[in-house]
Design a protein around this motif. Structure first.
Motif, PDB file in Angstrom:
ATOM      1  N   LYS A 251      -2.343   8.969 -10.853  1.00  0.00           N
ATOM      2  CA  LYS A 251      -3.663   7.574 -10.283  1.00  0.00           C
ATOM      3  C   LYS A 251      -2.483   6.147 -10.210  1.00  0.00           C
ATOM      4  O   LYS A 251      -1.709   5.662 -10.181  1.00  0.00           O
ATOM      5  N   LEU A 252      -2.979   5.603  -9.378  1.00  0.00           N
ATOM      6  CA  LEU A 252      -2.193   4.745  -8.698  1.00  0.00           C
ATOM      7  C   LEU A 252      -3.146   3.395  -8.296  1.00  0.00           C
ATOM      8  O   LEU A 252      -5.276   3.812  -8.756  1.00  0.00           O
ATOM      9  N   THR A 253      -3.407   2.062  -8.195  1.00  0.00           N
ATOM     10  CA  THR A 253      -3.955   0.838  -8.103  1.00  0.00           C
ATOM     11  C   THR A 253      -3.162   0.134  -7.284  1.00  0.00           C
ATOM     12  O   THR A 253      -2.151  -0.531  -8.172  1.00  0.00           O
ATOM     13  N   PHE A 254      -3.170  -0.636  -6.725  1.00  0.00           N
ATOM     14  CA  PHE A 254      -2.591  -1.801  -5.873  1.00  0.00           C
ATOM     15  C   PHE A 254      -2.967  -2.980  -6.846  1.00  0.00           C
ATOM     16  O   PHE A 254      -4.257  -3.110  -7.657  1.00  0.00           O
ATOM     17  N   LEU A 255      -2.453  -4.295  -7.219  1.00  0.00           N
ATOM     18  CA  LEU A 255      -2.213  -5.447  -8.186  1.00  0.00           C
ATOM     19  C   LEU A 255      -2.987  -6.825  -7.761  1.00  0.00           C
ATOM     20  O   LEU A 255      -2.381  -7.691  -6.873  1.00  0.00           O
ATOM     21  N   GLY A 256      -3.844  -6.884  -6.331  1.00  0.00           N
ATOM     22  CA  GLY A 256      -3.797  -7.330  -5.529  1.00  0.00           C
ATOM     23  C   GLY A 256      -3.193  -8.297  -5.243  1.00  0.00           C
ATOM     24  O   GLY A 256      -2.164  -7.920  -4.333  1.00  0.00           O
TER      25      GLY A 256
ATOM     26  N   HIS B 139      -0.626 -10.156  -5.776  1.00  0.00           N
ATOM     27  CA  HIS B 139       0.693 -10.166  -6.438  1.00  0.00           C
ATOM     28  C   HIS B 139       1.439  -9.173  -5.117  1.00  0.00           C
ATOM     29  O   HIS B 139       2.547  -9.104  -4.969  1.00  0.00           O
ATOM     30  N   GLY B 140       0.286  -8.093  -4.674  1.00  0.00           N
ATOM     31  CA  GLY B 140       1.552  -7.261  -3.710  1.00  0.00           C
ATOM     32  C   GLY B 140       2.507  -6.021  -3.937  1.00  0.00           C
ATOM     33  O   GLY B 140       2.855  -5.177  -3.158  1.00  0.00           O
ATOM     34  N   THR B 141       2.104  -5.878  -5.705  1.00  0.00           N
ATOM     35  CA  THR B 141       2.586  -4.761  -5.617  1.00  0.00           C
ATOM     36  C   THR B 141       1.741  -4.105  -6.286  1.00  0.00           C
ATOM     37  O   THR B 141       0.973  -3.604  -5.987  1.00  0.00           O
ATOM     38  N   LEU B 142       2.600  -2.332  -6.970  1.00  0.00           N
ATOM     39  CA  LEU B 142       1.693  -1.486  -6.785  1.00  0.00           C
ATOM     40  C   LEU B 142       1.509  -0.540  -8.280  1.00  0.00           C
ATOM     41  O   LEU B 142       3.018  -0.665  -8.534  1.00  0.00           O
TER      42      LEU B 142
END
Length: 214
Positions: free
Chosen positions: A83-88, A90-93
């Motif tokens: 599963k995935l989520t972007f970290l707002g 911060h630009g990271t994943l």
């Protein structure tokens, strides 16, 4: 749905395609082919990028305007769901998955450099797929596993070690699903920062996360 543009929807289906839709016109604007069954599709914070995970263990970054794949990497070498989520902003994943030894782990990636993860953290040895949720206002990453009674949460920062374990929420009832409620639903008078809904076998339970006043 797209985080900043109205009536734009990304979908993933059993035919191994990701599609970007204009909901108002009921038209598919972009189709992105994958090789295996899709496991997750997520937007970044401003909707300029999509990330997908699929059964072939590959995490892909997609330009939603052109449909071109701009990067790909084997995120986790275990065979179970990732599963995935972007970290707002911060630009990271963040990707959550399994090792070959069935250990659960999460990794933080810089989309500009997918050759190696910025951070790799082993969580535990269990079978449940972990669902990640990121709260932009508190920089907290919540990880809840299907079948687990506990929810772990970490503070995300912009320098090494990139994350700090904060605490575990523990309960006896196993989780079947989680959803984060909108920020406007929290009770700030009680220093509540995040509110979730937890699905169990026979109920939906509200969960409240409190930040102690300093």
């Amino acid at each position: 749905f797209h985080p900043t543009a109205e009536h734009v929807l990304a979908s993933g289906s059993a035919d191994t395609t990701v599609k970007v839709w204009d909901v108002m016109k009921a038209e598919c604007k972009v189709t992105i082919e994958h090789r295996e069954l899709l496991q997750d599709v997520v937007w970044n914070w401003d909707g300029s990028m999509l990330a997908t995970s699929s059964k072939d263990k590959i995490m892909r970054l997609v330009d939603p305007r052109s449909g071109s794949i701009t990067g790909e990497v084997e995120a986790h070498n275990g065979t179970k769901t990732s599963k995935l989520t972007f970290l707002g902003t911060h630009g990271t994943l963040c990707s959550v998955g399994f090792t070959r030894q069935s250990k659960r782990q999460f990794k933080i990636w810089d989309p500009r450099k997918l050759s190696t993860p910025t951070c790799t953290t082993d969580i535990d040895q269990a079978a449940g797929v972990i669902m990640p949720f990121y709260d932009e206002g508190t920089n907290l990453l919540f990880l809840g596993g299907k079948g687990d009674g506990n929810i772990r949460y970490y503070e995300i920062v912009n320098e090494a070690p990139w994350q700090f374990a904060i605490e575990d929420f523990r309960a006896t009832s196993p989780c079947r699903g989680l959803a984060v409620m909108p920020t406007r639903s929290v009770d700030t008078t009680k220093c509540e920062v995040v509110r979730m809904l937890k699905l169990t076998s026979n109920s939906v339970e509200p969960l409240s996360f409190i930040a102690p006043a300093s």
